[in-house]
Design a protein around this motif. Structure first.
Motif, PDB file in Angstrom:
ATOM      1  N   MET A  19      48.016  88.875   5.156  1.00  0.00           N
ATOM      2  CA  MET A  19      48.472  87.596   6.011  1.00  0.00           C
ATOM      3  C   MET A  19      45.917  87.369   5.664  1.00  0.00           C
ATOM      4  N   ALA A  20      45.334  89.066   6.537  1.00  0.00           N
ATOM      5  CA  ALA A  20      44.368  88.920   6.233  1.00  0.00           C
ATOM      6  C   ALA A  20      43.832  88.097   4.916  1.00  0.00           C
ATOM      7  N   VAL A  21      44.269  88.452   3.267  1.00  0.00           N
ATOM      8  CA  VAL A  21      43.887  87.090   2.117  1.00  0.00           C
ATOM      9  C   VAL A  21      44.524  85.466   2.635  1.00  0.00           C
ATOM     10  N   LEU A  22      45.749  85.694   2.910  1.00  0.00           N
ATOM     11  CA  LEU A  22      46.282  84.673   3.254  1.00  0.00           C
ATOM     12  C   LEU A  22      46.108  83.422   4.077  1.00  0.00           C
ATOM     13  N   ALA A  23      45.687  84.070   5.242  1.00  0.00           N
ATOM     14  CA  ALA A  23      45.210  83.598   6.341  1.00  0.00           C
ATOM     15  C   ALA A  23      43.792  82.773   5.674  1.00  0.00           C
ATOM     16  N   PRO A  24      42.470  83.150   5.448  1.00  0.00           N
ATOM     17  CA  PRO A  24      41.458  82.786   4.809  1.00  0.00           C
ATOM     18  C   PRO A  24      41.495  81.891   3.993  1.00  0.00           C
ATOM     19  N   LEU A  25      42.738  81.868   2.697  1.00  0.00           N
ATOM     20  CA  LEU A  25      42.861  81.028   2.236  1.00  0.00           C
ATOM     21  C   LEU A  25      43.067  79.887   2.056  1.00  0.00           C
ATOM     22  N   SER A  26      44.059  79.705   3.548  1.00  0.00           N
ATOM     23  CA  SER A  26      44.572  78.418   4.136  1.00  0.00           C
ATOM     24  C   SER A  26      43.735  77.633   4.806  1.00  0.00           C
ATOM     25  N   LEU A  41      52.128  75.461   3.230  1.00  0.00           N
ATOM     26  CA  LEU A  41      52.860  76.248   2.759  1.00  0.00           C
ATOM     27  C   LEU A  41      51.837  77.597   3.343  1.00  0.00           C
ATOM     28  N   ILE A  42      50.770  78.253   3.430  1.00  0.00           N
ATOM     29  CA  ILE A  42      50.165  79.266   3.278  1.00  0.00           C
ATOM     30  C   ILE A  42      50.661  79.549   4.859  1.00  0.00           C
ATOM     31  N   VAL A  43      50.452  78.684   6.027  1.00  0.00           N
ATOM     32  CA  VAL A  43      50.660  79.057   7.658  1.00  0.00           C
ATOM     33  C   VAL A  43      51.503  79.410   7.712  1.00  0.00           C
ATOM     34  N   LEU A  44      52.943  78.386   7.130  1.00  0.00           N
ATOM     35  CA  LEU A  44      53.900  78.639   7.126  1.00  0.00           C
ATOM     36  C   LEU A  44      54.133  79.835   6.394  1.00  0.00           C
ATOM     37  N   LEU A  45      54.024  81.211   5.669  1.00  0.00           N
ATOM     38  CA  LEU A  45      54.225  82.238   5.142  1.00  0.00           C
ATOM     39  C   LEU A  45      53.249  82.933   5.966  1.00  0.00           C
ATOM     40  N   ALA A  48      55.625  83.324   8.761  1.00  0.00           N
ATOM     41  CA  ALA A  48      56.911  84.394   8.641  1.00  0.00           C
ATOM     42  C   ALA A  48      56.551  85.858   8.601  1.00  0.00           C
ATOM     43  N   LEU A  49      55.453  86.433   8.093  1.00  0.00           N
ATOM     44  CA  LEU A  49      54.635  87.804   8.129  1.00  0.00           C
ATOM     45  C   LEU A  49      54.941  88.030   9.625  1.00  0.00           C
ATOM     46  N   ASP A  50      54.228  86.899  10.532  1.00  0.00           N
ATOM     47  CA  ASP A  50      53.995  87.516  12.127  1.00  0.00           C
ATOM     48  C   ASP A  50      55.598  88.082  12.313  1.00  0.00           C
ATOM     49  N   VAL A  51      56.388  87.282  11.798  1.00  0.00           N
ATOM     50  CA  VAL A  51      58.020  87.743  12.743  1.00  0.00           C
ATOM     51  C   VAL A  51      58.168  89.097  11.732  1.00  0.00           C
ATOM     52  N   VAL A  52      57.963  89.267  10.624  1.00  0.00           N
ATOM     53  CA  VAL A  52      58.005  90.956  10.389  1.00  0.00           C
ATOM     54  C   VAL A  52      56.572  91.634  10.776  1.00  0.00           C
ATOM     55  N   LEU A  77      56.826  87.527  18.545  1.00  0.00           N
ATOM     56  CA  LEU A  77      58.020  86.664  17.708  1.00  0.00           C
ATOM     57  C   LEU A  77      57.700  85.116  18.753  1.00  0.00           C
ATOM     58  N   ALA A  78      56.805  84.764  19.675  1.00  0.00           N
ATOM     59  CA  ALA A  78      57.208  83.986  20.655  1.00  0.00           C
ATOM     60  C   ALA A  78      55.821  83.196  19.793  1.00  0.00           C
ATOM     61  N   TYR A  79      55.084  83.840  19.548  1.00  0.00           N
ATOM     62  CA  TYR A  79      53.907  82.990  18.069  1.00  0.00           C
ATOM     63  C   TYR A  79      53.818  82.439  17.525  1.00  0.00           C
ATOM     64  N   ALA A  80      54.859  83.265  16.155  1.00  0.00           N
ATOM     65  CA  ALA A  80      55.461  82.694  15.081  1.00  0.00           C
ATOM     66  C   ALA A  80      55.493  81.515  14.577  1.00  0.00           C
ATOM     67  N   PRO A  81      57.024  81.166  15.251  1.00  0.00           N
ATOM     68  CA  PRO A  81      57.363  79.735  15.265  1.00  0.00           C
ATOM     69  C   PRO A  81      56.047  78.774  16.128  1.00  0.00           C
ATOM     70  N   ILE A  82      55.455  79.001  16.676  1.00  0.00           N
ATOM     71  CA  ILE A  82      53.805  77.866  17.314  1.00  0.00           C
ATOM     72  C   ILE A  82      53.104  77.859  16.120  1.00  0.00           C
ATOM     73  N   PHE A  83      53.258  79.025  15.209  1.00  0.00           N
ATOM     74  CA  PHE A  83      52.335  78.625  14.521  1.00  0.00           C
ATOM     75  C   PHE A  83      53.209  78.015  12.978  1.00  0.00           C
ATOM     76  N   ALA A  84      53.923  77.933  13.001  1.00  0.00           N
ATOM     77  CA  ALA A  84      54.790  77.081  12.002  1.00  0.00           C
ATOM     78  C   ALA A  84      54.847  76.000  12.425  1.00  0.00           C
ATOM     79  N   VAL A  85      55.042  75.376  13.793  1.00  0.00           N
ATOM     80  CA  VAL A  85      55.183  73.834  14.055  1.00  0.00           C
ATOM     81  C   VAL A  85      53.788  73.775  13.620  1.00  0.00           C
ATOM     82  N   ALA A  86      52.640  74.415  13.580  1.00  0.00           N
ATOM     83  CA  ALA A  86      51.619  74.196  13.215  1.00  0.00           C
ATOM     84  C   ALA A  86      51.168  73.654  11.790  1.00  0.00           C
ATOM     85  N   ALA A  87      52.130  74.760  11.203  1.00  0.00           N
ATOM     86  CA  ALA A  87      51.889  74.315   9.817  1.00  0.00           C
ATOM     87  C   ALA A  87      52.866  73.189   9.582  1.00  0.00           C
ATOM     88  N   GLY A  88      53.829  72.646  10.421  1.00  0.00           N
ATOM     89  CA  GLY A  88      54.288  71.112  10.183  1.00  0.00           C
ATOM     90  C   GLY A  88      53.795  70.106  10.363  1.00  0.00           C
TER      91      GLY A  88
END
Length: 186
Positions: A19-26, A41-45, A48-52, A77-88
């Motif tokens: 995440m520390a690498v991917l988040a700044p990339l996006s 796509l990166i934010v959605l990934l 997903a990592l937030d769930v893991v 776990l509650a934050y992850a779908p919010i971030f996924a919606v933001a990705a959408g």
């Protein structure tokens, strides 16, 4: 099936490092360059990592209290779908909506870090100084989320500075967590 603390630490540490690498990339590269779909796509990934991370971090934090660890995991776990919606919204090119949804979600993310920090401070197997770093990061994100909700034009972002708590956490998870059963060294 019980997962070892070391395995849980490695899974959560590697996921946090990714995440520390991917988040700044996006957010700092793809988005400013106008590549909203790639950024989405990166934010959605990352979501997903937030769930893991929520699931993998639970056994590590349990030493600071089962309830505290469970609440921390629930917040992430509650934050992850919010971030996924933001990705959408980002995939549709709605950058302002993405930022607004993400900003609001940071309240839950910050709450996760505050609860994780408390669990770490309460733990007898995790260094309390690590909990202080995680608590600081959590309070920074909560402050940012509240500030943006109250003053939408605010430009102060403590999260840009206190995220170091997350970096220190993943380094500790990868290097030291689960390797010894001795009392912590505060």
């Amino acid at each position: 099936m019980e997962v070892s603390i070391r395995t849980a630490s490695i899974v959560s540490g590697v996921s946090l490092a990714a995440m520390a690498v991917l988040a700044p990339l996006s957010v700092m590269l793809a988005l400013p360059a106008g590549h909203t779909r790639l950024a989405a796509l990166i934010v959605l990934l990352v979501a997903a990592l937030d769930v893991v991370i929520a699931v993998a971090l639970y056994p590590v934090l349990r030493s600071g209290g089962t309830l505290m660890a469970a609440l921390s995991a629930a917040m992430r776990l509650a934050y992850a779908p919010i971030f996924a919606v933001a990705a959408g919204t980002l995939s549709l090119g709605h950058v302002e909506d993405f930022q607004s949804i993400w900003d609001a979600g940071l309240l839950l993310f910050g709450a996760h870090l505050v609860l994780a920090g408390i669990a770490i401070v309460r733990s007898q197997t995790i260094p309390s100084w690590l909990g202080a770093f995680v608590l600081l990061a959590g309070f920074g994100y909560v402050f940012d989320a509240c500030l943006v909700l109250l003053v939408p034009s605010a430009t102060v972002r403590l999260g840009e500075f206190v995220f170091i708590g997350e970096v220190v956490l993943f380094i500790w998870l990868l290097g030291w967590s689960g390797r010894t059963r001795s009392k912590r060294h505060s």
